[in-house]
Design a protein around this motif. Sequence first.
Motif, PDB file in Angstrom:
ATOM      1  N   TYR A   1      17.490 -53.051 -34.156  1.00 42.67           N
ATOM      2  CA  TYR A   1      18.814 -53.666 -34.200  1.00 42.67           C
ATOM      3  C   TYR A   1      19.826 -52.592 -33.824  1.00 42.67           C
ATOM      4  CZ  TYR A   1      21.871 -57.503 -35.659  1.00 42.67           C
ATOM      5  OH  TYR A   1      22.754 -58.559 -35.665  1.00 42.67           O
ATOM      6  N   GLY A   2      20.630 -52.864 -32.798  1.00 43.80           N
ATOM      7  CA  GLY A   2      21.625 -51.912 -32.330  1.00 43.80           C
ATOM      8  C   GLY A   2      23.022 -52.361 -32.704  1.00 43.80           C
ATOM      9  N   CYS A   3      23.824 -51.433 -33.225  1.00 33.96           N
ATOM     10  CA  CYS A   3      25.171 -51.781 -33.709  1.00 33.96           C
ATOM     11  C   CYS A   3      26.208 -50.810 -33.158  1.00 33.96           C
ATOM     12  CB  CYS A   3      25.219 -51.742 -35.235  1.00 33.96           C
ATOM     13  SG  CYS A   3      24.072 -52.868 -36.049  1.00 33.96           S
TER      14      CYS A   3
ATOM     15  N   MET B   1      21.764 -57.397 -32.064  1.00 34.30           N
ATOM     16  CA  MET B   1      22.829 -56.414 -31.898  1.00 34.30           C
ATOM     17  C   MET B   1      24.128 -56.910 -32.521  1.00 34.30           C
ATOM     18  SD  MET B   1      24.218 -56.788 -27.972  1.00 34.30           S
ATOM     19  CE  MET B   1      25.698 -55.859 -28.380  1.00 34.30           C
ATOM     20  N   ALA B   2      24.988 -55.952 -32.837  1.00 37.88           N
ATOM     21  CA  ALA B   2      26.351 -56.233 -33.282  1.00 37.88           C
ATOM     22  C   ALA B   2      27.275 -55.415 -32.400  1.00 37.88           C
ATOM     23  CB  ALA B   2      26.528 -55.879 -34.753  1.00 37.88           C
TER      24      ALA B   2
ATOM     25  N   PHE C   1      18.936 -54.511 -26.541  1.00 39.14           N
ATOM     26  CA  PHE C   1      19.852 -54.985 -27.567  1.00 39.14           C
ATOM     27  C   PHE C   1      20.735 -56.058 -26.938  1.00 39.14           C
ATOM     28  CE2 PHE C   1      19.135 -50.493 -28.951  1.00 39.14           C
ATOM     29  CZ  PHE C   1      18.420 -50.788 -30.102  1.00 39.14           C
ATOM     30  N   ASP C   2      20.600 -57.281 -27.408  1.00 43.14           N
ATOM     31  CA  ASP C   2      21.276 -58.392 -26.752  1.00 43.14           C
ATOM     32  C   ASP C   2      21.503 -59.521 -27.756  1.00 43.14           C
ATOM     33  OD1 ASP C   2      22.207 -59.422 -24.082  1.00 43.14           O
ATOM     34  OD2 ASP C   2      20.773 -61.000 -24.561  1.00 43.14           O
TER      35      ASP C   2
ATOM     36  N   ASP D   1      20.375 -46.347 -24.157  1.00 40.71           N
ATOM     37  CA  ASP D   1      20.615 -47.203 -22.993  1.00 40.71           C
ATOM     38  C   ASP D   1      20.230 -48.662 -23.252  1.00 40.71           C
ATOM     39  OD1 ASP D   1      21.528 -45.074 -21.512  1.00 40.71           O
ATOM     40  OD2 ASP D   1      19.590 -44.676 -20.565  1.00 40.71           O
ATOM     41  N   GLY D   2      19.781 -48.945 -24.471  1.00 36.89           N
ATOM     42  CA  GLY D   2      19.238 -50.258 -24.764  1.00 36.89           C
ATOM     43  C   GLY D   2      20.222 -51.407 -24.684  1.00 36.89           C
ATOM     44  N   PHE D   3      21.521 -51.112 -24.665  1.00 36.24           N
ATOM     45  CA  PHE D   3      22.512 -52.181 -24.556  1.00 36.24           C
ATOM     46  C   PHE D   3      22.646 -52.698 -23.125  1.00 36.24           C
ATOM     47  CE2 PHE D   3      23.634 -49.767 -28.329  1.00 36.24           C
ATOM     48  CZ  PHE D   3      23.838 -50.772 -29.270  1.00 36.24           C
TER      49      PHE D   3
END
Length: 298
Positions: A221-223, A155-156, A136-137, A123-125
């Motif tokens: 880091y979220g991708c 994030m990507a 993640f932003d 849910d971090g996005f």
Amino acid sequence: MIINKSNLSSLYTGFNAAFKGAFQAAEVHWPEIAMKVPSSTREEVYGWMGSFGVIREWIGPRHVNSLSAHSFTITNRDFEATVAVHRNDILDDRYGVFKPVFEEMGYNARLHPEELVMGLLADGFTAECYDGQPFFDTEHPVTKADGTTELVSNMADGSGPAWYLLDTSRAVRPLIFQEREPYTFESKTDLSDDNVFMNNEFLYGVRARANVGFGLWQLAYGCKVDLDTAAYAAARAAMMNFKSPEGRRIGVKPTTLLVPPELEEKALQLLNAQQNASGASNVWANTAKLIVSPFLSA
């Protein structure tokens, strides 16, 4: 079995042993990516977020970092699971068939923090962290020593299944598991209890009081782009270049790659294969530990 206090106590001991055996045997990964924080009240305030305590040369007076600049609160939640065993099943010595139920209850209790932690990561996005931005932003505001604000991305964005790169080597982790009351097996089996008198049932269950929250976004880091060598290399480089508010690198080093089951094959190829598709040496082999979690699937 004759139903009396002594036999019911022995029955509870057996069910509790089944619960604990399965609880202890279940494999989990959440302690590797989340720090466990004991809680002593309804909620805990985290006033140290955003402060890295980077060592500096001591010239003039100390530079004091405020631990309340980016505080946020995690409020504990109650969790439970309860099953009923009919009085007649105990009287007819059929209680043995319930052992797998309590083993499964113990297994699920052990996995529940994993479900919470991984679910929060997924849910971090959209869910906010201590700075008011999604965990993640692309626009985390970082106030530098000169008073100006720099926007930093961790994030990507893309349209594919999300995967995550984390630094889990530090005392502070990307995620927090806050525990007020541990997962505890209990029963309601007194012969004078209402559930026995009204429903002819003995109740057994587990309770816990806990919650999860975000730690430092700089450690994750979220991708949502395709998991390939280029995206993996870019995420690693971005993380290792993260800086403190004073403009100094904080020494982030990615150690763990988390993926949902649909990305397991790509992740294994990326981290485990000694050669890439063209036959050249795979320079990214063994650069991170791989964790595959079903709780990360959409």
